[in-house]
Enzyme design. Structure first.
Site, PDB file in Angstrom:
ATOM      1  N   ASP A  80      36.596  46.913  28.929  1.00 47.47           N
ATOM      2  CA  ASP A  80      37.668  46.404  29.779  1.00 47.47           C
ATOM      3  C   ASP A  80      39.021  47.011  29.362  1.00 47.47           C
ATOM      4  O   ASP A  80      39.200  47.379  28.193  1.00 47.47           O
ATOM      5  CB  ASP A  80      37.689  44.871  29.645  1.00 47.47           C
ATOM      6  CG  ASP A  80      38.294  44.191  30.852  1.00 47.47           C
ATOM      7  OD1 ASP A  80      38.534  44.875  31.860  1.00 47.47           O
ATOM      8  OD2 ASP A  80      38.512  42.957  30.792  1.00 47.47           O
ATOM      9  N   GLU A 134      42.719  51.514  38.015  1.00 46.04           N
ATOM     10  CA  GLU A 134      43.536  50.355  38.382  1.00 46.04           C
ATOM     11  C   GLU A 134      44.891  50.778  38.928  1.00 46.04           C
ATOM     12  O   GLU A 134      45.537  51.658  38.375  1.00 46.04           O
ATOM     13  CB  GLU A 134      43.689  49.474  37.133  1.00 46.04           C
ATOM     14  CG  GLU A 134      44.362  48.157  37.389  1.00 46.04           C
ATOM     15  CD  GLU A 134      44.104  47.138  36.268  1.00 46.04           C
ATOM     16  OE1 GLU A 134      43.072  47.217  35.581  1.00 46.04           O
ATOM     17  OE2 GLU A 134      44.960  46.266  36.107  1.00 46.04           O
TER      18      GLU A 134
HETATM   19 ZN   LIG Z   1      41.671  42.479  33.701  1.00 53.56          ZN
END
Ligand SMILES: [Zn+2]
Length: 295
Positions: A80, A134
């Site tokens: 992550d 992202e």
């Molecule tokens: Zn996150």
């Protein structure tokens, strides 16, 4: 054993999402794995850079791989929020199934350039590894925040999402769609909920056609989560809710056994508390229907 890509494809076709839960120790891992087996749905466990530093990147990858091999159960491992290529390569070499390469704090052009490089470097190590990129601003830290940050200026647009996905070659996109990392005290108390921009999710999905992850899912309105999944979200991240349950469970375990020193007698209370949260979320994401564990 099916791959993570197969699992995501199947979830997308069935209109359900795969739950992603952060872990940093065996208590959390046992809770997530136990809940997924009970609900009988594939699951993703994730560790941020800080969580990996605590658990050990190589050892935790070996542990999860062994769990999967021994049980035949589809549990996958995600690196992550990784902010450098060096840390990303380390996770790829350790055998992580996917990675969130997060340069969302940089200007879009720079984010595109470096994410594209990372996709190429990571696929060279493991072509099956899924890379998530992202864009936008969803705040930082899966913690309890005093005040709500203003994230309205960092919302992702369908146009930039399309440009980002096409230019970088990422497998998965993490957009900013009203979601936020961490929770406010009022959310922990259950008095307020996060709300999502469902229409924005649907437009980004139709522009990109790619798998999409919702970060910062803790404390989000259940109905909004259902609608977000229907609009194209394939993975939902839950971390802060687990951390809150972990702490409460641990406190209960200690209070219940004031003179006990054996960890394996105290910690099951924390496992149970986290497991309840994970089960509830998995049932919601799967709309009460099992997507099966397959072979
Ligand atoms: Zn996150």
């Amino acid at each position: 054993m099916q791959s993570l890509r197969d699992v995501l494809k199947k979830a997308q076709d069935s209109g359900v999402a795969v739950g992603h839960f952060n872990i940093s120790d065996l208590v959390l891992l046992k809770a997530v794995f136990g809940a997924a087996q009970e609900v009988n749905v594939p699951v993703l466990v994730g560790l941020s850079e800080g969580e990996r530093e605590f658990a050990g990147t190589g050892p935790i990858a070996a542990y999860v791989r062994k769990l999967r091999e021994e049980s035949g159960f589809p549990i996958f491992l995600n690196a992550d929020h990784t902010h450098s290529l060096g840390k990303a390569l380390e996770a790829a070499k350790a055998g992580f199934d996917s990675i969130v390469f997060d340069l969302s704090a940089l200007p879009l052009e720079e984010n595109v350039r470096q994410t594209k490089q990372a996709v190429e470097a990571l696929k060279a190590i493991n072509p099956a590894m899924l890379v998530e990129g992202e864009i936008g601003d969803i705040g930082s830290g899966s913690e309890i925040h005093e005040t709500s940050p203003d994230l309205s200026k960092g919302l992702s647009t369908p146009e930039e999402a399309k440009q980002f996905v096409e230019s970088t070659g990422v497998d998965i996109l993490a957009p900013a769609v009203g979601n936020m990392h961490g929770m406010l005290q009022s959310m922990v108390r259950g008095e307020t909920k996060k709300h999502l921009e469902i229409e924005r999710i649907a437009r980004i999905k139709s522009q990109t056609g790619t798998f999409m992850t919702l970060h910062g899912g803790s404390g989000t309105d259940d109905e909004d989560l259902r609608k977000a999944i229907a609009a194209g979200i394939n993975i939902v991240h839950i971390n802060t809710e687990l951390r809150v349950a972990w702490r409460h469970g641990l406190e209960q375990g200690l209070a219940k056994h004031p003179d006990e020193v054996a960890p394996y007698k105290i910690l099951p209370a924390a496992v149970d508390a986290v497991k309840q949260v994970v089960s509830s979320r998995l049932r919601l994401f799967g709309s009460e229907q099992s997507i099966g564990k397959g072979n």
